[in-house]
Design a protein around this motif. Structure first.
Motif: not given
Length: 63
Positions: A23-25, A34-37, A39-41, A57-59
């Protein structure tokens, strides 16, 4: 804990991991960012046990 419990737990967690990654991909491909980070929960809830477990976390979206 029993072997049956351990197997069902591992099966569930594997499903969470695999489907979440897909799902994230897909979201990254659709948005094309694709060029940034990011935040994920993730939240796991078992209402019958009164459990709500959160992991943050962070992806890195960088290629």
């Amino acid at each position: 804990m029993s072997d049956a419990f351990n197997m069902s737990m591992r099966k569930f967690l594997k499903q969470v991991g695999v489907t979440s990654q897909q799902a994230i991909e897909a979201a990254l491909r659709d948005k094309g960012e694709f060029g940034k980070s990011y935040a994920v929960k993730a939240v796991i809830t078992i209402e019958e046990l009164g459990l709500e477990h959160q992991v943050s976390g962070e992806i890195e979206g960088k290629d």
